[in-house]
Write a protein that holds these residues in place. Structure first.
Motif, PDB file in Angstrom:
ATOM      1  N   PRO A 129       0.820  -1.216   0.000  1.00  0.00           N
ATOM      2  CA  PRO A 129       0.000   0.000   0.000  1.00  0.00           C
ATOM      3  C   PRO A 129       0.852   1.264   0.000  1.00  0.00           C
ATOM      4  CG  PRO A 129       0.198  -0.852   2.219  1.00  0.00           C
ATOM      5  CD  PRO A 129       0.901  -1.837   1.330  1.00  0.00           C
ATOM      6  N   TYR A 130       0.180   2.403  -0.283  1.00  0.00           N
ATOM      7  CA  TYR A 130       0.821   3.704  -0.259  1.00  0.00           C
ATOM      8  C   TYR A 130       0.170   4.548   0.841  1.00  0.00           C
ATOM      9  CZ  TYR A 130       2.799   2.736  -4.931  1.00  0.00           C
ATOM     10  OH  TYR A 130       3.481   2.210  -5.991  1.00  0.00           O
ATOM     11  N   PRO A 131       0.956   5.297   1.607  1.00  0.00           N
ATOM     12  CA  PRO A 131       0.366   6.151   2.642  1.00  0.00           C
ATOM     13  C   PRO A 131      -0.439   7.298   2.030  1.00  0.00           C
ATOM     14  CG  PRO A 131       2.708   5.757   3.056  1.00  0.00           C
ATOM     15  CD  PRO A 131       2.428   5.311   1.661  1.00  0.00           C
ATOM     16  N   HIS A 132      -1.590   7.559   2.610  1.00  0.00           N
ATOM     17  CA  HIS A 132      -2.438   8.676   2.206  1.00  0.00           C
ATOM     18  C   HIS A 132      -3.015   9.338   3.453  1.00  0.00           C
ATOM     19  CE1 HIS A 132      -2.181   7.152  -1.843  1.00  0.00           C
ATOM     20  NE2 HIS A 132      -3.080   7.998  -2.300  1.00  0.00           N
ATOM     21  N   PHE A 133      -3.271  10.631   3.360  1.00  0.00           N
ATOM     22  CA  PHE A 133      -4.026  11.348   4.382  1.00  0.00           C
ATOM     23  C   PHE A 133      -5.457  11.498   3.880  1.00  0.00           C
ATOM     24  CE2 PHE A 133       0.320  12.667   5.328  1.00  0.00           C
ATOM     25  CZ  PHE A 133       0.352  12.634   6.713  1.00  0.00           C
ATOM     26  N   LEU A 134      -6.419  11.006   4.673  1.00  0.00           N
ATOM     27  CA  LEU A 134      -7.812  10.977   4.249  1.00  0.00           C
ATOM     28  C   LEU A 134      -8.731  11.618   5.283  1.00  0.00           C
ATOM     29  CD1 LEU A 134      -8.241   7.256   3.048  1.00  0.00           C
ATOM     30  CD2 LEU A 134      -7.432   9.225   1.708  1.00  0.00           C
ATOM     31  N   ILE A 135      -9.836  12.179   4.801  1.00  0.00           N
ATOM     32  CA  ILE A 135     -11.010  12.450   5.631  1.00  0.00           C
ATOM     33  C   ILE A 135     -11.864  11.192   5.565  1.00  0.00           C
ATOM     34  CG2 ILE A 135     -13.020  13.924   6.000  1.00  0.00           C
ATOM     35  CD1 ILE A 135     -11.589  16.005   4.179  1.00  0.00           C
ATOM     36  N   LEU A 136     -12.137  10.576   6.684  1.00  0.00           N
ATOM     37  CA  LEU A 136     -12.904   9.329   6.696  1.00  0.00           C
ATOM     38  C   LEU A 136     -14.395   9.667   6.708  1.00  0.00           C
ATOM     39  CD1 LEU A 136     -10.776   7.141   9.130  1.00  0.00           C
ATOM     40  CD2 LEU A 136     -10.587   7.433   6.641  1.00  0.00           C
ATOM     41  N   LEU A 137     -14.940   9.896   5.525  1.00  0.00           N
ATOM     42  CA  LEU A 137     -16.344  10.266   5.398  1.00  0.00           C
ATOM     43  C   LEU A 137     -17.284   9.108   5.702  1.00  0.00           C
ATOM     44  CD1 LEU A 137     -16.007  12.497   2.224  1.00  0.00           C
ATOM     45  CD2 LEU A 137     -16.503  13.268   4.550  1.00  0.00           C
ATOM     46  N   ASN A 138     -16.756   7.899   5.736  1.00  0.00           N
ATOM     47  CA  ASN A 138     -17.574   6.752   6.129  1.00  0.00           C
ATOM     48  C   ASN A 138     -18.049   6.865   7.570  1.00  0.00           C
ATOM     49  OD1 ASN A 138     -14.887   6.442   7.003  1.00  0.00           O
ATOM     50  ND2 ASN A 138     -15.051   4.221   7.088  1.00  0.00           N
ATOM     51  N   GLU A 139     -17.428   7.716   8.358  1.00  0.00           N
ATOM     52  CA  GLU A 139     -17.803   7.886   9.758  1.00  0.00           C
ATOM     53  C   GLU A 139     -18.952   8.877   9.952  1.00  0.00           C
ATOM     54  OE1 GLU A 139     -14.217   8.971  11.757  1.00  0.00           O
ATOM     55  OE2 GLU A 139     -13.302   6.984  11.531  1.00  0.00           O
ATOM     56  N   HIS A 140     -19.459   9.450   8.860  1.00  0.00           N
ATOM     57  CA  HIS A 140     -20.526  10.456   8.935  1.00  0.00           C
ATOM     58  C   HIS A 140     -21.822   9.874   8.351  1.00  0.00           C
ATOM     59  CE1 HIS A 140     -17.834  13.822  10.063  1.00  0.00           C
ATOM     60  NE2 HIS A 140     -16.944  13.138   9.361  1.00  0.00           N
ATOM     61  N   PRO A 141     -22.777   9.489   9.191  1.00  0.00           N
ATOM     62  CA  PRO A 141     -24.010   8.855   8.695  1.00  0.00           C
ATOM     63  C   PRO A 141     -24.751   9.685   7.655  1.00  0.00           C
ATOM     64  CG  PRO A 141     -23.840   8.604  11.075  1.00  0.00           C
ATOM     65  CD  PRO A 141     -22.743   9.536  10.665  1.00  0.00           C
ATOM     66  N   ALA A 142     -24.774  11.003   7.808  1.00  0.00           N
ATOM     67  CA  ALA A 142     -25.508  11.833   6.848  1.00  0.00           C
ATOM     68  C   ALA A 142     -24.878  11.740   5.458  1.00  0.00           C
ATOM     69  CB  ALA A 142     -25.541  13.288   7.319  1.00  0.00           C
ATOM     70  N   TYR A 143     -23.556  11.675   5.403  1.00  0.00           N
ATOM     71  CA  TYR A 143     -22.917  11.569   4.093  1.00  0.00           C
ATOM     72  C   TYR A 143     -23.067  10.165   3.524  1.00  0.00           C
ATOM     73  CZ  TYR A 143     -19.751  11.891   0.202  1.00  0.00           C
ATOM     74  OH  TYR A 143     -19.241  11.857  -1.066  1.00  0.00           O
ATOM     75  N   ARG A 144     -23.032   9.155   4.366  1.00  0.00           N
ATOM     76  CA  ARG A 144     -23.280   7.791   3.877  1.00  0.00           C
ATOM     77  C   ARG A 144     -24.661   7.720   3.217  1.00  0.00           C
ATOM     78  NH1 ARG A 144     -20.318   3.481   7.400  1.00  0.00           N
ATOM     79  NH2 ARG A 144     -22.092   2.182   6.839  1.00  0.00           N
ATOM     80  N   ALA A 145     -25.661   8.326   3.862  1.00  0.00           N
ATOM     81  CA  ALA A 145     -27.009   8.327   3.291  1.00  0.00           C
ATOM     82  C   ALA A 145     -27.052   9.111   1.988  1.00  0.00           C
ATOM     83  CB  ALA A 145     -28.000   8.900   4.298  1.00  0.00           C
ATOM     84  N   TYR A 146     -26.328  10.217   1.926  1.00  0.00           N
ATOM     85  CA  TYR A 146     -26.275  11.029   0.712  1.00  0.00           C
ATOM     86  C   TYR A 146     -25.680  10.218  -0.444  1.00  0.00           C
ATOM     87  CZ  TYR A 146     -24.992  14.896  -2.406  1.00  0.00           C
ATOM     88  OH  TYR A 146     -24.855  15.730  -3.488  1.00  0.00           O
ATOM     89  N   ALA A 147     -24.583   9.536  -0.179  1.00  0.00           N
ATOM     90  CA  ALA A 147     -23.969   8.718  -1.223  1.00  0.00           C
ATOM     91  C   ALA A 147     -24.906   7.596  -1.660  1.00  0.00           C
ATOM     92  CB  ALA A 147     -22.650   8.149  -0.719  1.00  0.00           C
ATOM     93  N   GLU A 148     -25.525   6.937  -0.700  1.00  0.00           N
ATOM     94  CA  GLU A 148     -26.396   5.806  -1.025  1.00  0.00           C
ATOM     95  C   GLU A 148     -27.633   6.238  -1.803  1.00  0.00           C
ATOM     96  OE1 GLU A 148     -26.961   4.107   2.809  1.00  0.00           O
ATOM     97  OE2 GLU A 148     -24.962   3.164   2.843  1.00  0.00           O
TER      98      GLU A 148
END
Length: 209
Positions: free
Chosen positions: A15-34
């Motif tokens: 793997p390669y190191p990356h800095f991420l915002i873990l949007l999977n931790e935000h229920p409102a955004y999960r619902a938006y994506a779904e």
């Protein structure tokens, strides 16, 4: 649209190191994506599952040694502690050249985070970064698995338009990121999460003020 995981984009190793915002931790955004999944499933797209939703702040495109990773963690703790949490809005969604993305506004907070993550990486001997470009904050909902005409998809996305999502970014994760070109998205293992603004100075990121 054009295939995302073509030969020029595939990693030789990982793997390669990356800095991420873990949007999977935000229920409102999960619902938006779904809310887009039913539409996107009708096209040759690798839809990003809820657990892998993210926004990339900075990517390293080579492997690092354990000692380099430890130095990167230490530098990131210092650099990211100086940036305040940011309130952002995600949406709308549209097709790009190779992926379906959600815009992130305002952009100033993410630009500050990118600059601080970049400073941390540049401080570690042996880590090399791609030349700096204007940072574009976004989150990918799906990657193109093949070339296809996206004119109908573009019209359908504009008609769908669920309510945009507002959330606060208060931490950034350093991860080891992997490509899954068959499924058509990225996965990762978290190395460390960094709380923002812990030193109390909070320069640069003014979106939440």
């Amino acid at each position: 649209m054009e295939r995302f995981f073509h030969s020029g984009r595939l990693w030789d190793e990982g793997p390669y190191p990356h800095f991420l915002i873990l949007l999977n931790e935000h229920p409102a955004y999960r619902a938006y994506a779904e809310a887009h999944h039913s539409l996107l499933s009708g096209y040759p797209l690798g839809i990003v599952p809820a657990q892998w939703l993210h926004g990339t702040i900075l990517g390293l495109h080579h492997r690092v040694t354990p000692s380099q990773l430890e130095l990167l963690r230490r530098a990131a703790r210092t650099e990211l502690s100086t940036v305040a949490p940011c309130e952002v809005q995600l949406g709308p969604v549209w097709p790009g050249v190779t992926a379906i993305t959600a815009a992130v506004y305002p952009e100033d907070g993410l630009v500050a985070l990118n600059a601080r993550a970049r400073a941390a990486a540049e401080s570690v001997p042996g880590i090399t970064l791609w030349p700096p470009e204007p940072f574009w904050g976004h989150s990918t909902l799906a990657y193109a698995l093949d070339d296809f005409d996206d004119r109908r998809l573009n019209r359908e996305l504009r008609a769908l338009r669920p309510d945009r999502v507002t959330l606060t970014i208060d931490r950034i994760a350093l991860v080891n990121e992997y490509q899954d070109p068959v499924a058509g998205y990225y996965t990762w293992d978290v190395v460390e999460e960094f709380r923002l603004g812990t030193d109390g100075t909070s320069p640069g990121c003014t979106a939440a003020a």
